[in-house]
Design a protein around this motif. Structure first.
Motif, PDB file in Angstrom:
ATOM      1  N   UNK A 106       0.825  -1.208   0.000  1.00 23.06           N
ATOM      2  CA  UNK A 106       0.000   0.000   0.000  1.00 23.06           C
ATOM      3  C   UNK A 106       0.861   1.261   0.000  1.00 23.06           C
ATOM      4  N   UNK A 107       2.023   1.190   0.617  1.00 22.47           N
ATOM      5  CA  UNK A 107       2.948   2.319   0.557  1.00 22.47           C
ATOM      6  C   UNK A 107       3.375   2.620  -0.865  1.00 22.47           C
ATOM      7  N   UNK A 108       3.677   1.586  -1.630  1.00 20.56           N
ATOM      8  CA  UNK A 108       4.052   1.770  -3.037  1.00 20.56           C
ATOM      9  C   UNK A 108       2.890   2.378  -3.810  1.00 20.56           C
ATOM     10  N   UNK A 109       1.695   1.845  -3.597  1.00 16.29           N
ATOM     11  CA  UNK A 109       0.521   2.336  -4.332  1.00 16.29           C
ATOM     12  C   UNK A 109       0.232   3.798  -3.995  1.00 16.29           C
ATOM     13  N   UNK A 110       0.298   4.136  -2.706  1.00 14.58           N
ATOM     14  CA  UNK A 110       0.010   5.510  -2.287  1.00 14.58           C
ATOM     15  C   UNK A 110       1.059   6.488  -2.816  1.00 14.58           C
ATOM     16  N   UNK A 111       2.315   6.070  -2.814  1.00 18.93           N
ATOM     17  CA  UNK A 111       3.394   6.967  -3.230  1.00 18.93           C
ATOM     18  C   UNK A 111       3.572   7.066  -4.748  1.00 18.93           C
ATOM     19  N   UNK A 112       3.054   6.082  -5.494  1.00 18.66           N
ATOM     20  CA  UNK A 112       3.215   6.085  -6.952  1.00 18.66           C
ATOM     21  C   UNK A 112       2.306   7.163  -7.554  1.00 18.66           C
ATOM     22  N   UNK A 113       2.870   8.117  -8.276  1.00  9.50           N
ATOM     23  CA  UNK A 113       2.052   9.198  -8.837  1.00  9.50           C
ATOM     24  C   UNK A 113       0.918   8.668  -9.727  1.00  9.50           C
ATOM     25  N   UNK A 114      -0.295   9.062  -9.387  1.00  5.91           N
ATOM     26  CA  UNK A 114      -1.474   8.699 -10.172  1.00  5.91           C
ATOM     27  C   UNK A 114      -2.079   7.352  -9.868  1.00  5.91           C
ATOM     28  N   UNK A 115      -1.402   6.509  -9.103  1.00  5.96           N
ATOM     29  CA  UNK A 115      -1.898   5.148  -8.871  1.00  5.96           C
ATOM     30  C   UNK A 115      -3.210   5.133  -8.094  1.00  5.96           C
ATOM     31  N   UNK A 116      -3.324   5.986  -7.096  1.00  3.76           N
ATOM     32  CA  UNK A 116      -4.539   5.989  -6.287  1.00  3.76           C
ATOM     33  C   UNK A 116      -5.756   6.501  -7.065  1.00  3.76           C
ATOM     34  N   UNK A 117      -5.519   7.253  -8.096  1.00  2.00           N
ATOM     35  CA  UNK A 117      -6.630   7.783  -8.892  1.00  2.00           C
ATOM     36  C   UNK A 117      -6.915   6.945 -10.131  1.00  2.00           C
ATOM     37  N   UNK A 118      -6.093   5.947 -10.384  1.00  2.00           N
ATOM     38  CA  UNK A 118      -6.295   5.086 -11.545  1.00  2.00           C
ATOM     39  C   UNK A 118      -7.471   4.148 -11.268  1.00  2.00           C
ATOM     40  N   UNK A 119      -8.358   4.038 -12.220  1.00  6.37           N
ATOM     41  CA  UNK A 119      -9.503   3.137 -12.084  1.00  6.37           C
ATOM     42  C   UNK A 119      -9.123   1.718 -12.441  1.00  6.37           C
ATOM     43  N   UNK A 120     -10.056   0.810 -12.211  1.00  2.78           N
ATOM     44  CA  UNK A 120      -9.797  -0.604 -12.499  1.00  2.78           C
ATOM     45  C   UNK A 120      -9.570  -0.872 -13.978  1.00  2.78           C
ATOM     46  N   UNK A 121     -10.105  -0.025 -14.834  1.00  3.12           N
ATOM     47  CA  UNK A 121      -9.923  -0.195 -16.281  1.00  3.12           C
ATOM     48  C   UNK A 121      -8.610   0.416 -16.773  1.00  3.12           C
TER      49      UNK A 121
END
Length: 161
Positions: A106-121
């Motif tokens: 989750x740290x990687x996902x939160x820190x990766x630019x744009x990852x948290x806003x990327x949708x499932x598609x």
């Protein structure tokens, strides 16, 4: 008789020490499976309900722990333990491993630019999730090896098989 028990204990300790990397990889793959199921399911549910990032992330973490524990419970219940004893084994075997796995991925996902806003598609979501889980696997395996080397974690689960 006492000598036989001591010899068997020494043999088990040597087997755990000798196989600790293999056992650590196996334990971490097990943890990764539960975490990945929970993460993806949490993200799908959160997205389907239109939740924000924080509630979706919390759900994904809760489900990762649930599925991680459930996979261990399935195995130790098969070994004949009562539900109470199986719960204690699962909690002892998996809590640190899942916690490290969740913190890292989750740290990687939160820190990766744009990852948290990327949708499932969005392919970015899936690529970052795959990278995050791979990084978490690499960093959690030594934790599991350390625990197994001390007779903790999945060493306890393997004693039941």
């Amino acid at each position: 008789m006492q000598h036989d028990a001591h010899t068997a204990h020494d043999h088990h300790q040597q087997a755990v020490a000798a196989g600790s990397w293999a056992m650590a990889v196996q334990a971490t793959l097990h943890c990764l499976t539960g975490c990945a199921i929970g993460e993806v399911l949490g993200m799908v549910i959160g997205t389907a309900f239109g939740w924000g990032n924080v509630p979706t992330l919390i759900l994904a973490i809760i489900l990762a722990f649930f599925f991680g524990y459930a996979l261990t419970l399935r195995g130790v219940l098969k070994a004949g333990l009562s539900l109470g004893a199986a719960l204690k084994v699962a909690l002892a075997a998996d809590t640190l491993s899942i916690a490290v796995m969740e913190l890292v991925d989750n740290g990687v996902i939160v820190l990766w630019p744009g990852a948290m806003d990327a949708g499932l598609a969005d392919p970015l979501f899936w690529w970052v999730l795959a990278i995050a889980l791979a990084v978490a696997f690499v960093l959690t395996t030594p934790v599991n090896k350390w625990m197994i080397g001390r007779g903790k974690g999945h060493a306890v689960v393997h004693q039941l098989h």
